[in-house]
Design an enzyme around this catalytic site. Structure first.
Site, PDB file in Angstrom:
ATOM      1  CE1 TYR A 233     -20.857  29.311  11.266  1.00 50.16           C
ATOM      2  CE2 TYR A 233     -19.253  27.383  10.928  1.00 50.16           C
ATOM      3  CZ  TYR A 233     -20.537  28.125  10.750  1.00 50.16           C
ATOM      4  OH  TYR A 233     -21.530  27.087   9.994  1.00 50.16           O
TER       5      TYR A 233
ATOM      6  CG  HIS B 203      -3.213   8.689   8.118  1.00 52.76           C
ATOM      7  ND1 HIS B 203      -2.661   7.430   8.173  1.00 52.76           N
ATOM      8  CD2 HIS B 203      -2.420   9.522   8.351  1.00 52.76           C
ATOM      9  CE1 HIS B 203      -1.260   7.607   8.280  1.00 52.76           C
ATOM     10  NE2 HIS B 203      -1.212   9.188   8.749  1.00 52.76           N
TER      11      HIS B 203
ATOM     12  CE1 TYR C  89     -20.717  29.118   5.935  1.00 51.63           C
ATOM     13  CE2 TYR C  89     -21.856  27.864   4.095  1.00 51.63           C
ATOM     14  CZ  TYR C  89     -21.525  28.052   5.646  1.00 51.63           C
ATOM     15  OH  TYR C  89     -22.446  27.781   6.393  1.00 51.63           O
TER      16      TYR C  89
END
Length: 226
Positions: free
Chosen positions: A209, A93, A112
């Site tokens: 990534y 949360h 991005y």
């Protein structure tokens, strides 16, 4: 990783969820695929009091042994059952992600890094009562083709192959949520076009990534000496 090591790593990840500020108190939950089933955090037990033996073994038919599992076990089970590309489901949360979720507002490609969740947006699932099959169904829909989503008037879910990946992504989703909330008072920020986001996502896949060190040869500019 042995079963004992996995349990200990789950406890440490849960405590990191609170120490990094993406979770509070007994909110949130965590599951990891294990054998023919999965391990999940127990219901209503603070992470600072939770030990490896408190984690609950569950089967995909919903049966379990030991302590009572998290009330959100249904979406953990259904995500792990339907998403063979991941092994970890993390729910928390976090404040800014939940702020957006309270407005049923998805996160567009204003930055991005939205691409780390696997698409041009981070969707927000429809609201459904916590712990219900309806919530699980809504989460699965929002996560289609994605590694993260918001849950309407509830929180966020982030997925990963490993505990580290899921935690990293949850923190990134919270960071993006904070940036988006802070950008909105200046007006709706410009959104990157789908073609650019396709390039971004492809580059992220090529560089792994957010999933650890880049594989050899993934970057054709920077090279180690020697």
């Amino acid at each position: 990783m042995t079963q004992a090591e996995l349990r200990q790593a789950m406890v440490e990840t849960c405590r990191q969820m609170n120490s990094t500020g993406i979770n509070q108190g007994t909110a949130g939950n965590l599951s990891v695929r294990s054998g023919d089933g999965f391990l999940i955090t127990p219901s209503s037990l603070p992470y600072d009091q939770m030990g490896p033996d408190d984690l609950v073994e569950m089967d995909f038919d919903g049966s379990y042994g030991g302590r009572r599992p998290s009330s959100e076990w249904r979406f953990h089970r259904d995500i792990l059952k339907n998403r063979t590309d991941i092994d970890v489901v993390l729910h928390c949360h976090s404040v800014y992600a939940t702020t957006l979720a309270c407005h049923h507002r998805e996160i567009p490609a204003f930055h991005y890094m939205v691409g780390v969740a696997g698409g041009t947006t981070i969707r927000c699932a429809d609201y459904a009562t916590f712990g219900t099959q309806a919530l699980s169904d809504a989460a699965l829909k929002a996560l289609k083709g994605r590694l993260a989503c918001l849950l309407g008037q509830h929180g966020q879910i982030s997925l990963g192959r490993t505990l580290d990946q899921a935690l990293w992504l949850a923190i990134e989703v919270e960071t993006l949520s904070r940036l988006y909330v802070q950008a909105l008072p200046l007006g709706d920020p410009p959104v990157l076009p789908d073609e650019e986001m396709a390039r971004v996502i492809e580059q992220m896949k090529r560089m792994s990534y957010g999933q650890g060190p880049e594989p050899e040869g993934s970057n054709d500019i920077a090279r180690p000496r020697g």
